[in-house]
Design a protein around this motif. Structure first.
Motif, PDB file in Angstrom:
ATOM      1  N   VAL A  48       0.838  -1.189   0.000  1.00  0.00           N
ATOM      2  CA  VAL A  48       0.000   0.000   0.000  1.00  0.00           C
ATOM      3  C   VAL A  48       0.878   1.245   0.000  1.00  0.00           C
ATOM      4  CG1 VAL A  48      -1.697   1.306   1.342  1.00  0.00           C
ATOM      5  CG2 VAL A  48      -1.849  -1.185   1.231  1.00  0.00           C
ATOM      6  N   THR A  49       0.734   2.087  -1.010  1.00  0.00           N
ATOM      7  CA  THR A  49       1.441   3.363  -1.045  1.00  0.00           C
ATOM      8  C   THR A  49       0.501   4.470  -0.583  1.00  0.00           C
ATOM      9  OG1 THR A  49       0.826   4.119  -3.266  1.00  0.00           O
ATOM     10  CG2 THR A  49       2.643   2.516  -3.093  1.00  0.00           C
ATOM     11  N   GLU A  50       1.061   5.652  -0.385  1.00  0.00           N
ATOM     12  CA  GLU A  50       0.245   6.790   0.029  1.00  0.00           C
ATOM     13  C   GLU A  50      -0.733   7.218  -1.060  1.00  0.00           C
ATOM     14  OE1 GLU A  50       3.874   6.636   2.555  1.00  0.00           O
ATOM     15  OE2 GLU A  50       3.470   6.430   0.400  1.00  0.00           O
ATOM     16  N   GLU A  51      -0.522   6.739  -2.285  1.00  0.00           N
ATOM     17  CA  GLU A  51      -1.429   7.048  -3.389  1.00  0.00           C
ATOM     18  C   GLU A  51      -2.548   6.012  -3.527  1.00  0.00           C
ATOM     19  OE1 GLU A  51      -1.095   9.946  -4.870  1.00  0.00           O
ATOM     20  OE2 GLU A  51       0.610  10.222  -3.511  1.00  0.00           O
ATOM     21  N   THR A  52      -2.472   4.920  -2.792  1.00  0.00           N
ATOM     22  CA  THR A  52      -3.544   3.921  -2.824  1.00  0.00           C
ATOM     23  C   THR A  52      -4.844   4.568  -2.359  1.00  0.00           C
ATOM     24  OG1 THR A  52      -1.981   2.129  -2.371  1.00  0.00           O
ATOM     25  CG2 THR A  52      -4.310   1.702  -1.901  1.00  0.00           C
ATOM     26  N   PRO A  53      -5.939   4.372  -3.085  1.00  0.00           N
ATOM     27  CA  PRO A  53      -7.198   5.002  -2.682  1.00  0.00           C
ATOM     28  C   PRO A  53      -7.606   4.604  -1.272  1.00  0.00           C
ATOM     29  CG  PRO A  53      -7.362   4.159  -4.917  1.00  0.00           C
ATOM     30  CD  PRO A  53      -6.062   3.653  -4.367  1.00  0.00           C
ATOM     31  N   CYS A  54      -8.121   5.570  -0.528  1.00  0.00           N
ATOM     32  CA  CYS A  54      -8.573   5.316   0.839  1.00  0.00           C
ATOM     33  C   CYS A  54     -10.051   4.964   0.831  1.00  0.00           C
ATOM     34  CB  CYS A  54      -8.342   6.552   1.714  1.00  0.00           C
ATOM     35  SG  CYS A  54      -6.602   6.913   2.010  1.00  0.00           S
ATOM     36  N   SER A  55     -10.370   3.827   1.413  1.00  0.00           N
ATOM     37  CA  SER A  55     -11.757   3.381   1.498  1.00  0.00           C
ATOM     38  C   SER A  55     -11.929   2.569   2.775  1.00  0.00           C
ATOM     39  CB  SER A  55     -12.122   2.533   0.275  1.00  0.00           C
ATOM     40  OG  SER A  55     -13.493   2.169   0.309  1.00  0.00           O
ATOM     41  N   PRO A  56     -11.949   3.232   3.940  1.00  0.00           N
ATOM     42  CA  PRO A  56     -12.008   2.513   5.216  1.00  0.00           C
ATOM     43  C   PRO A  56     -13.265   1.657   5.323  1.00  0.00           C
ATOM     44  CG  PRO A  56     -12.366   4.887   5.519  1.00  0.00           C
ATOM     45  CD  PRO A  56     -11.919   4.696   4.118  1.00  0.00           C
ATOM     46  N   VAL A  57     -13.126   0.535   6.035  1.00  0.00           N
ATOM     47  CA  VAL A  57     -14.228  -0.420   6.141  1.00  0.00           C
ATOM     48  C   VAL A  57     -14.797  -0.491   7.554  1.00  0.00           C
ATOM     49  CG1 VAL A  57     -13.430  -1.827   4.211  1.00  0.00           C
ATOM     50  CG2 VAL A  57     -12.613  -2.325   6.527  1.00  0.00           C
ATOM     51  N   ASN A  58     -14.346   0.403   8.432  1.00  0.00           N
ATOM     52  CA  ASN A  58     -14.902   0.439   9.783  1.00  0.00           C
ATOM     53  C   ASN A  58     -14.887   1.883  10.289  1.00  0.00           C
ATOM     54  OD1 ASN A  58     -12.140   0.850  11.012  1.00  0.00           O
ATOM     55  ND2 ASN A  58     -11.848  -1.224  10.211  1.00  0.00           N
ATOM     56  N   PRO A  59     -15.712   2.186  11.275  1.00  0.00           N
ATOM     57  CA  PRO A  59     -15.779   3.559  11.779  1.00  0.00           C
ATOM     58  C   PRO A  59     -14.457   4.103  12.294  1.00  0.00           C
ATOM     59  CG  PRO A  59     -17.714   2.344  12.467  1.00  0.00           C
ATOM     60  CD  PRO A  59     -16.796   1.344  11.844  1.00  0.00           C
ATOM     61  N   TYR A  60     -13.632   3.251  12.897  1.00  0.00           N
ATOM     62  CA  TYR A  60     -12.318   3.718  13.341  1.00  0.00           C
ATOM     63  C   TYR A  60     -11.529   4.303  12.174  1.00  0.00           C
ATOM     64  CZ  TYR A  60      -7.395   3.559  14.580  1.00  0.00           C
ATOM     65  OH  TYR A  60      -6.079   3.885  14.750  1.00  0.00           O
ATOM     66  N   GLY A  61     -11.423   3.555  11.083  1.00  0.00           N
ATOM     67  CA  GLY A  61     -10.701   4.043   9.911  1.00  0.00           C
ATOM     68  C   GLY A  61     -11.329   5.293   9.332  1.00  0.00           C
ATOM     69  N   GLU A  62     -12.646   5.358   9.360  1.00  0.00           N
ATOM     70  CA  GLU A  62     -13.338   6.545   8.846  1.00  0.00           C
ATOM     71  C   GLU A  62     -12.990   7.783   9.670  1.00  0.00           C
ATOM     72  OE1 GLU A  62     -17.310   5.132   9.062  1.00  0.00           O
ATOM     73  OE2 GLU A  62     -17.249   4.123   7.118  1.00  0.00           O
ATOM     74  N   THR A  63     -12.896   7.613  10.996  1.00  0.00           N
ATOM     75  CA  THR A  63     -12.555   8.766  11.826  1.00  0.00           C
ATOM     76  C   THR A  63     -11.121   9.218  11.583  1.00  0.00           C
ATOM     77  OG1 THR A  63     -11.814   7.467  13.775  1.00  0.00           O
ATOM     78  CG2 THR A  63     -14.161   8.035  13.644  1.00  0.00           C
ATOM     79  N   LYS A  64     -10.229   8.285  11.298  1.00  0.00           N
ATOM     80  CA  LYS A  64      -8.837   8.661  11.030  1.00  0.00           C
ATOM     81  C   LYS A  64      -8.712   9.383   9.689  1.00  0.00           C
ATOM     82  CE  LYS A  64      -6.600   7.530  14.694  1.00  0.00           C
ATOM     83  NZ  LYS A  64      -5.942   8.589  15.493  1.00  0.00           N
TER      84      LYS A  64
END
Length: 327
Positions: free
Chosen positions: A131-147
């Motif tokens: 995973v690079t910093e250019e990999t699309p962000c698509s969190p799968v849980n609320p914790y990741g969404e808050t980050k």
């Protein structure tokens, strides 16, 4: 320059305090001690006990200690808990961050802000080996969404108000610099396995039907001391930048380790050979998330030094010092 480290009495925070002090930085710790431990904060380091949700307490701390930079770690971080209590996670992690940023802007003295983010922002990157910093962000849980929301809020506030900002996307943290600073909780994989073994119970694997080589989740594990040194490098990067500036960078080793393999290493270290049991998957767990650490090396001049065996052995030394079998 004086840095306020929120969550500085926590497991990761205490290691960051340690390395930033070694680097000659002036430090004040801000922690509500809900999970932090007062004894982790050196006597010479000021400790303000308070929540980032308490705007007046934050404002007073920034003023009283003439804070010019913030390292923000204070947050809730358990994936399964975030699925069960999403509203609480958004309140603690995002509203707390908003209050902290508002106080930082109002202070007129804070010029740098370093945000503790997470690999959870990536979610389940499909078909990606690293995973690079250019990999699309698509969190799968609320914790990741808050980050992810936190990263965006930090960047926007920095650009609007002339503050240098950086977000470090942590991968899975383990190990200890010294036993006194070890992880005393049992929510991360390594101490979770320690806890089961010291109680004479089988370690648990949450699902073995993932699309990985051995069916268990694959993660990138980083030694907490390496992570702390990444913060020192990021603090120096911020100091060298014009205002405003922004950086997002992965902090990992670039090496995938499966849950089953990690448990095998733990058993070799502890001498316990209780076969793990497989239970159902936890909600929100992606199959594989492993970092590309190239950007950190190029921009920060940082790379990891320790391997999995170092992480497990140092964590085990700390566990034996702090913990007895729980009921």
């Amino acid at each position: 320059m004086t840095w306020m480290i929120t969550g500085g009495a926590g497991y990761i925070g205490a290691h960051i305090v340690r390395e930033m002090r070694y680097a000659g930085q002036d430090i004040v710790v801000y922690d509500d001690l809900s999970t932090g431990v007062r004894a982790r904060v050196p006597d010479e380091v000021p400790l303000v006990v308070g929540s980032v949700l308490d705007a007046q307490c934050v404002t007073d701390a920034l003023k009283d200690h003439a804070v010019t930079g913030i390292v923000h770690l204070a947050a809730k971080k358990q994936v399964a808990e975030s699925v069960e209590r999403p509203l609480w996670y958004w309140h603690e992690n995002v509203e707390g961050l908003r209050i902290l940023l508002e106080a930082a802007v109002a202070s007129g003295t804070v010029t740098s802000f370093l945000f503790s983010s997470s690999a959870a922002v990536y979610g389940m990157p499909d078909g990606v080996d690293l995973v690079t910093e250019e990999t699309p962000c698509s969190p799968v849980n609320p914790y990741g969404e808050t980050k992810l929301a936190g990263e965006r809020l930090v960047r926007a506030a920095g650009q609007a108000h002339g503050i240098r900002t950086a977000s470090l996307r942590y991968f899975n943290v383990a190990g200890a610099a010294v036993p006194a600073l070890a992880d005393t909780g049992a929510s991360n994989l390594v101490p979770m396995v320690f806890d089961r073994l010291t109680r004479g119970e089988a370690p648990r694997i949450f699902g073995d039907d993932y699309p990985t080589a051995d069916g268990t989740c694959v993660r990138d594990f980083i030694h907490v001391s390496d992570l702390a040194l990444a913060h020192v490098a990021a603090v120096r990067w911020l100091a060298d930048q014009e205002v405003p500036a922004d950086l997002v960078v992965n902090i990992g080793r670039g090496v995938g380790v499966s849950v089953r393999s990690m448990i095998d290493t733990i058993e070799l270290t502890t001498g316990d050979t209780v076969a793990p049991v497989v239970t159902t998957r936890r909600p929100g767990d992606p199959a594989r998330v492993v970092a590309s650490a190239d950007h950190a090396a190029q921009v920060l001049g940082w790379k990891s030094r320790y391997g999995v065996a170092d992480m497990v052995s140092s964590a085990w030394a700390g566990w034996r010092r702090h913990r007895t079998p729980s009921a």
